[in-house]
Design an enzyme around this catalytic site. Sequence first.
Site, mmCIF file in Angstrom:
data_model
loop_
_atom_site.group_PDB
_atom_site.id
_atom_site.type_symbol
_atom_site.label_atom_id
_atom_site.label_comp_id
_atom_site.label_asym_id
_atom_site.label_seq_id
_atom_site.Cartn_x
_atom_site.Cartn_y
_atom_site.Cartn_z
ATOM 1 C CG ASN A 14 38.752 40.096 31.282
ATOM 2 O OD1 ASN A 14 38.637 39.370 30.297
ATOM 3 N ND2 ASN A 14 39.903 40.645 31.619
ATOM 4 C CB ILE A 15 33.750 42.896 34.629
ATOM 5 C CG1 ILE A 15 35.035 43.174 35.409
ATOM 6 C CG2 ILE A 15 32.534 43.118 35.526
ATOM 7 C CD1 ILE A 15 35.162 44.586 35.927
ATOM 8 C CB CYS A 132 37.727 44.835 41.981
ATOM 9 S SG CYS A 132 39.275 45.616 41.442
ATOM 10 N NE ARG A 169 45.653 46.303 31.179
ATOM 11 C CZ ARG A 169 46.786 46.015 31.811
ATOM 12 N NH1 ARG A 169 47.614 46.998 32.136
ATOM 13 N NH2 ARG A 169 47.106 44.773 32.101
#
EC number: 1.2.1.10
Length: 315
Positions: A14-15, A132, A169
């Site tokens: 995602n990042i 983040c 995670r």
Amino acid sequence: MKRKLKVAIIGSGNIGTDLMIKILRHGEHIEMGAMVGIDAASDGLQRAARLGVVTTHEGVEGLSRMPVFADIDIVFDATSASAHTRNDAFLRAIKPGIRFVDLTPAAIGPYCIPVVNGERHLDAPNVNMVTCGGQATIPMVAAVSRVARVRYAEIVASISSRSAGPGTRANIDEFTETTSRAIEVVGGAAVGKAIIVLNPAEPPLIMRDTVYTLSEFVDERQIEESVTRMAEAVQTYVPGYRLKQRVQFDRIDADGPIRIPGISDRMVGLKTSIYLEIEGAAHYLPAYAGNLDIMTSAAKVTAEGVANRLLANKK
């Protein structure tokens, strides 16, 4: 035509994918050179290929064998803390002058929060973007600490569970440790604590962060003005960053001290509560993923500064 430096992104999750799209659309001093992953079927690598970016699914070993590697000046690492340590060592052994922008909690290099200390680390071989939650909240801790001595700061970062990929995670412990330390080193608090919450709510909720500080007594207007100025500074690269409500204050005096376990049984001072909301730009995941947006936006603006410095030195 303005010259740009080529960058590689390690990590096609995602990042990494969100960062790639930002660079392709808005790169000022940087441009995509390669997208690196370990799963050929990942959406990030497939999307990169469709967008014309050179890819490899063989990790940093594959990157080192690519012809474009000779032209890569900056590498973003969006993998995991343990992987980043290996990636830095492997690529630096081949190309000692390469620059790393680390989006994992590994923290090999100095912590970097663009609005607080970004200019200070433009020449560092490796800069760490903290987390983040750190990118969202440490500017607020710094805003308080520049007008009052902060004895304790605690942040709670709440992100949508759907926006947290396997890398996030896997890094939960490192998240809390790195963010807590950066609250002290960059934010200026004597003691820092970080908590992350993965919110499973559906539909997904936007990123929300709460910042608590306990400082010496000062004029509350000074803190509120400092916080507002800092929020405006963050908005220059994260437009969806905003104060959810006005800053709240509680004066804790000797008649009613508070206990903070492990710190003190009788703490007094000015308690400041700051409530934040971060809406993403929806470059990859929807707008609820403000945690992605603030991390990739901070990494991009940092790399732009590094690239601008390198280009100036090459003139």
